[in-house]
Design a protein around this motif. Structure first.
Motif, mmCIF file in Angstrom:
data_model
loop_
_atom_site.group_PDB
_atom_site.id
_atom_site.type_symbol
_atom_site.label_atom_id
_atom_site.label_comp_id
_atom_site.label_asym_id
_atom_site.label_seq_id
_atom_site.Cartn_x
_atom_site.Cartn_y
_atom_site.Cartn_z
ATOM 1 N N ALA A 1 49.332 14.237 56.639
ATOM 2 C CA ALA A 1 48.915 12.869 56.354
ATOM 3 C C ALA A 1 49.480 12.393 55.018
ATOM 4 O O ALA A 1 49.955 11.265 54.897
ATOM 5 N N ALA A 2 49.445 13.267 54.018
ATOM 6 C CA ALA A 2 49.891 12.872 52.678
ATOM 7 C C ALA A 2 51.405 12.752 52.598
ATOM 8 O O ALA A 2 51.929 11.893 51.893
ATOM 9 N N THR A 3 52.115 13.610 53.328
ATOM 10 C CA THR A 3 53.564 13.604 53.222
ATOM 11 C C THR A 3 54.226 12.656 54.210
ATOM 12 O O THR A 3 55.096 11.874 53.847
ATOM 13 N N LEU A 4 53.798 12.713 55.490
ATOM 14 C CA LEU A 4 54.468 11.929 56.528
ATOM 15 C C LEU A 4 53.671 10.701 56.955
ATOM 16 O O LEU A 4 54.230 9.706 57.385
ATOM 17 N N GLY A 5 52.334 10.801 56.874
ATOM 18 C CA GLY A 5 51.495 9.785 57.518
ATOM 19 C C GLY A 5 51.193 8.574 56.650
ATOM 20 O O GLY A 5 50.546 7.636 57.117
ATOM 21 N N GLY A 6 51.601 8.581 55.398
ATOM 22 C CA GLY A 6 51.340 7.439 54.539
ATOM 23 C C GLY A 6 49.875 7.274 54.207
ATOM 24 O O GLY A 6 49.405 6.168 53.968
ATOM 25 N N VAL A 7 49.129 8.368 54.180
ATOM 26 C CA VAL A 7 47.711 8.292 53.835
ATOM 27 C C VAL A 7 47.561 8.499 52.334
ATOM 28 O O VAL A 7 48.072 9.471 51.785
ATOM 29 N N ARG A 8 46.877 7.554 51.683
ATOM 30 C CA ARG A 8 46.685 7.643 50.225
ATOM 31 C C ARG A 8 45.188 7.719 49.940
ATOM 32 O O ARG A 8 44.456 6.753 50.190
ATOM 33 N N LEU A 9 44.729 8.826 49.412
ATOM 34 C CA LEU A 9 43.313 8.983 49.073
ATOM 35 C C LEU A 9 43.219 9.539 47.673
ATOM 36 O O LEU A 9 44.167 10.167 47.183
ATOM 37 N N ASP A 10 42.058 9.305 47.016
ATOM 38 C CA ASP A 10 41.890 9.989 45.735
ATOM 39 C C ASP A 10 41.318 11.392 45.977
ATOM 40 O O ASP A 10 40.849 11.710 47.077
ATOM 41 N N ILE A 11 41.367 12.206 44.941
ATOM 42 C CA ILE A 11 40.980 13.617 45.068
ATOM 43 C C ILE A 11 39.601 13.787 45.703
ATOM 44 O O ILE A 11 39.401 14.611 46.595
ATOM 45 N N ALA A 12 38.644 12.976 45.220
ATOM 46 C CA ALA A 12 37.278 13.090 45.731
ATOM 47 C C ALA A 12 37.228 12.828 47.230
ATOM 48 O O ALA A 12 36.482 13.483 47.969
ATOM 49 N N GLN A 13 38.051 11.877 47.687
ATOM 50 C CA GLN A 13 38.041 11.568 49.130
ATOM 51 C C GLN A 13 38.643 12.697 49.962
ATOM 52 O O GLN A 13 38.124 13.046 51.022
ATOM 53 N N TRP A 14 39.767 13.243 49.477
ATOM 54 C CA TRP A 14 40.354 14.394 50.193
ATOM 55 C C TRP A 14 39.311 15.503 50.315
ATOM 56 O O TRP A 14 39.131 16.119 51.354
ATOM 57 N N PHE A 15 38.621 15.732 49.184
ATOM 58 C CA PHE A 15 37.654 16.803 49.110
ATOM 59 C C PHE A 15 36.464 16.538 50.036
ATOM 60 O O PHE A 15 36.005 17.417 50.781
ATOM 61 N N ALA A 16 35.962 15.280 49.999
ATOM 62 C CA ALA A 16 34.805 14.924 50.825
ATOM 63 C C ALA A 16 35.122 15.085 52.314
ATOM 64 O O ALA A 16 34.320 15.618 53.082
ATOM 65 N N LEU A 17 36.319 14.651 52.691
ATOM 66 C CA LEU A 17 36.687 14.755 54.099
ATOM 67 C C LEU A 17 36.825 16.235 54.507
ATOM 68 O O LEU A 17 36.443 16.633 55.615
ATOM 69 N N GLY A 18 37.353 17.045 53.585
ATOM 70 C CA GLY A 18 37.460 18.486 53.853
ATOM 71 C C GLY A 18 36.096 19.111 54.062
ATOM 72 O O GLY A 18 35.913 19.957 54.946
ATOM 73 N N LEU A 19 35.142 18.677 53.258
ATOM 74 C CA LEU A 19 33.774 19.174 53.378
ATOM 75 C C LEU A 19 33.175 18.777 54.726
ATOM 76 O O LEU A 19 32.526 19.588 55.407
ATOM 77 N N ILE A 20 33.413 17.534 55.111
ATOM 78 C CA ILE A 20 32.902 17.055 56.401
ATOM 79 C C ILE A 20 33.544 17.822 57.553
ATOM 80 O O ILE A 20 32.883 18.202 58.515
ATOM 81 N N ALA A 21 34.843 18.075 57.407
ATOM 82 C CA ALA A 21 35.538 18.826 58.463
ATOM 83 C C ALA A 21 34.976 20.244 58.574
ATOM 84 O O ALA A 21 34.708 20.741 59.667
ATOM 85 N N THR A 22 34.783 20.887 57.424
ATOM 86 C CA THR A 22 34.349 22.283 57.435
ATOM 87 C C THR A 22 32.945 22.437 57.999
ATOM 88 O O THR A 22 32.682 23.321 58.814
ATOM 89 N N PHE A 23 32.035 21.559 57.568
ATOM 90 C CA PHE A 23 30.668 21.677 58.067
ATOM 91 C C PHE A 23 30.480 20.931 59.382
ATOM 92 O O PHE A 23 29.571 21.217 60.141
ATOM 93 N N GLY A 24 31.377 19.997 59.652
ATOM 94 C CA GLY A 24 31.289 19.233 60.893
ATOM 95 C C GLY A 24 31.566 20.073 62.119
ATOM 96 O O GLY A 24 31.311 19.650 63.243
ATOM 97 N N VAL A 25 32.052 21.282 61.920
ATOM 98 C CA VAL A 25 32.322 22.158 63.050
ATOM 99 C C VAL A 25 31.017 22.689 63.647
ATOM 100 O O VAL A 25 30.954 23.062 64.815
ATOM 101 N N LEU A 26 29.942 22.676 62.857
ATOM 102 C CA LEU A 26 28.709 23.338 63.290
ATOM 103 C C LEU A 26 28.061 22.753 64.559
ATOM 104 O O LEU A 26 27.654 23.511 65.427
#
Lengths: 298, 260
Positions: free
Chosen positions: B135-160
């Motif tokens: 997303a960051a390299t090819l997809g043109g997605v621009r997020l700040d650090i906190a957003q990348w991190f928050a989404l990662g957290l949601i992804a990791t726990f969202g698996v449950l």
């Protein structure tokens, strides 16, 4: 044995049914420290159900099962047993060494890996993935998992099915060594020579009930018949007419006679056929006794 | 697990032992899965491929769509390890007697499920990291650090929640049928939750029932985390997912207790 306050495993009037099928119809069973108990019986007799209750995989409908005087599924009780169940397959992509590592970790004082490897006869298999093993090697890997916790009581449900003769001998000697260390074993098997070779006590199940129990010698003695084999010119049909003779069969050049009064039949044979040779008299083995007992029960 | 931890103090050798048992269980679960191509390849490869195709190549330059699709494909990606890791693996291990053998062995309580959950979370994090890199390299997605991190957290726990749903399938389905059943849940649910295209582009009756699907709620949380347009409040979504997870786990445990 009698000085102990409780047996290591016990079924008390255990009843279990699956729908219409009565798998166990009130079974009382006690396993004592250090003894090898063989559960015998035809398919569907309830052997595996009895083991399932004792290891806590299933609950009795009525009656009870206990391990070391506590509930079979209690963690403390499970720490003292090891099991080799029927029709088990381990995760195919893990190696034998990894599986042993995983199981050793469940116990506070596991056997060393070297010890497990030597006992189970799996020296060259540690790095093999489970899927790559032959049927007999897989059975040995399962045996390794059963023994890696220094169990005081082992449940072995048809442990040597699929093993060749050498591998079976290896497992028998491992079982004897564990028993010498004080481990009790509950064994089910289709090979009666296995029960004969290992068991202190035999319990015969048929249709969910115990139909006979005792030492191997006692079970064998329940069947009075003996087998006489010889080469004779007498006709089978003529021998079959003697009152003491139960059956006559011919095996190659030899006659095989089953009788409860071997001495009388032998005397008669020698009297009627002076040329008789290769005479052999044998007491019934566990196999014959087993057939007899389960036939009576059916 | 909490009860076990609370019951044993740090000085108790049993607590160290239990921890080691959980760690080893998780390690071997991860190894087992990684070496199972039928699981590892679809779950590690398909989400990045789908995202590359639909989120990057077919979406030239539309920034709103790029961000929407990154969030929803992250949800799509983390559904797989939960659904397959539990649905298919538990069905197989139940049928082949491995589960029974582990129940007889003195495995610490819950270690079987905890190990699988940790494995699924690790896979989810890996999948998210791959998607985020693309997303960051090819997809043109621009997020700040906190957003990348928050989404990662949601992804990791969202698996449950998907672990729980997979467990429900695995505790009943036979091993041969379980991959088909899981796919039959996975793909339609992803579509109906608007993971492949926004719900606003789908017919009204699909939009009306979207609130019943767990991926919908996780997707709304993901969109909120990166500051994009979303529906409903975070507590509602979290509440739905939590209740869904607990109910599925509870039913599955009952079912599993009955199978030998």
């Amino acid at each position: 044995m009698n000085s102990l306050p409780y047996p290591v495993a016990r079924l008390a009037n255990a009843v279990k049914r699956y729908g219409q099928t009565q798998a166990l119809a009130g079974v009382d069973l006690e396993v004592h420290r250090g003894e090898v108990l063989a559960l015998l019986g035809p398919n569907g007799a309830g052997k595996t159900t009895a083991i399932s209750l004792l290891v806590g995989l299933q609950q009795a409908d009525t009656g009870s099962a206990s391990l070391f005087d506590s509930a079979p599924n209690a963690l403390a009780a499970r720490r003292r047993i090891g099991a080799m169940l029927q029709a088990t397959s381990l995760p195919e992509t893990l190696t034998v060494g990894e599986l042993i590592d995983l199981f050793r970790n469940y116990y506070a004082r596991p056997r060393t890996v070297a010890d497990v490897v030597a006992l189970a006869g799996i020296d060259d298999l540690l790095d093999c993935r489970y899927a790559k093993l032959s049927g007999g090697q897989q059975r040995r890997a399962q045996f390794a998992l059963a023994i890696c916790g220094r169990a005081e009581l082992l449940f072995l449900d048809e442990p040597t099915t699929g093993l060749d003769i050498d591998a079976r001998e290896t497992m028998w000697s491992a079982i004897r060594q564990l028993v010498a260390e004080g481990c009790a074993v509950v064994l089910t098997t289709h090979y009666l020579e296995e029960a004969e070779a290992l068991a202190d006590r035999v319990v015969v199940l048929a249709q969910g009930r115990i139909v006979a129990q005792g030492t191997v010698a006692e079970i064998r003695a329940r069947v009075a018949s003996r087998r006489i084999r010889c080469v004779t010119t007498l006709a089978d049909a003529a021998i079959a007419l003697w009152p003491e003779v139960r059956s006559v069969a011919r095996d190659g050049g030899r006659v095989e006679i089953v009788t409860d009064a071997a001495e009388m039949v032998v005397r008669q044979l020698l009297f009627e056929d002076a040329q008789l040779s290769e005479l052999e008299v044998r007491r019934a083995g566990l196999a014959e006794a087993f057939v007899e007992i389960t036939k009576e029960a059916a | 697990m909490n009860a076990t931890l609370a019951a044993s103090s740090a000085s108790d050798p049993a607590s160290f032992h239990a921890w080691r048992a959980y760690a080893l269980e998780a390690k071997y679960e991860f190894l087992r899965v990684l070496r199972t191509p039928a699981f590892a390849i679809p779950s590690l490869l398909f989400p990045p491929l789908f995202y590359l195709l639909f989120g990057v190549l077919l979406n030239r330059g539309n920034s709103a769509a790029a961000h929407y699709l990154f969030a929803t494909y992250s949800v799509f990606g983390v559904m797989a390890p939960g659904l397959f890791g539990f649905g298919v693996a538990v069905a197989i291990e139940r049928e082949r007697g491995w589960l029974a053998l582990k129940r007889v062995a003195p495995m610490p309580p819950g270690a079987y499920l905890v190990a699988k959950m940790l494995m699924a979370m690790a896979f989810a994090l890996i999948i998210y990291a791959m998607l985020a890199t693309m997303a960051a390299t090819l997809g043109g997605v621009r997020l700040d650090i906190a957003q990348w991190f928050a989404l990662g957290l949601i992804a990791t726990f969202g698996v449950l929640p998907f672990c729980a749903l997979g467990l429900l399938v695995g505790s009943r389905a036979n091993a041969a049928a379980s991959p088909a059943i899981v796919n039959f849940i996975y793909l339609p649910m992803a579509f109906l939750s608007g993971l492949w295209m926004p719900l606003s582009m789908l017919p009204q009756f699909i939009r009306d029932v979207a609130v019943f699907w767990p991926p919908y709620h996780l997707a709304q949380l993901a969109l909120a985390a990166i500051g994009r347009e979303h529906a409903g409040g975070a507590f509602g979504h979290l509440g739905f997912l939590a209740i869904f997870t607990i109910v599925c786990f509870a039913i599955a445990r009952r079912w599993l207790a009955r199978t030998a």
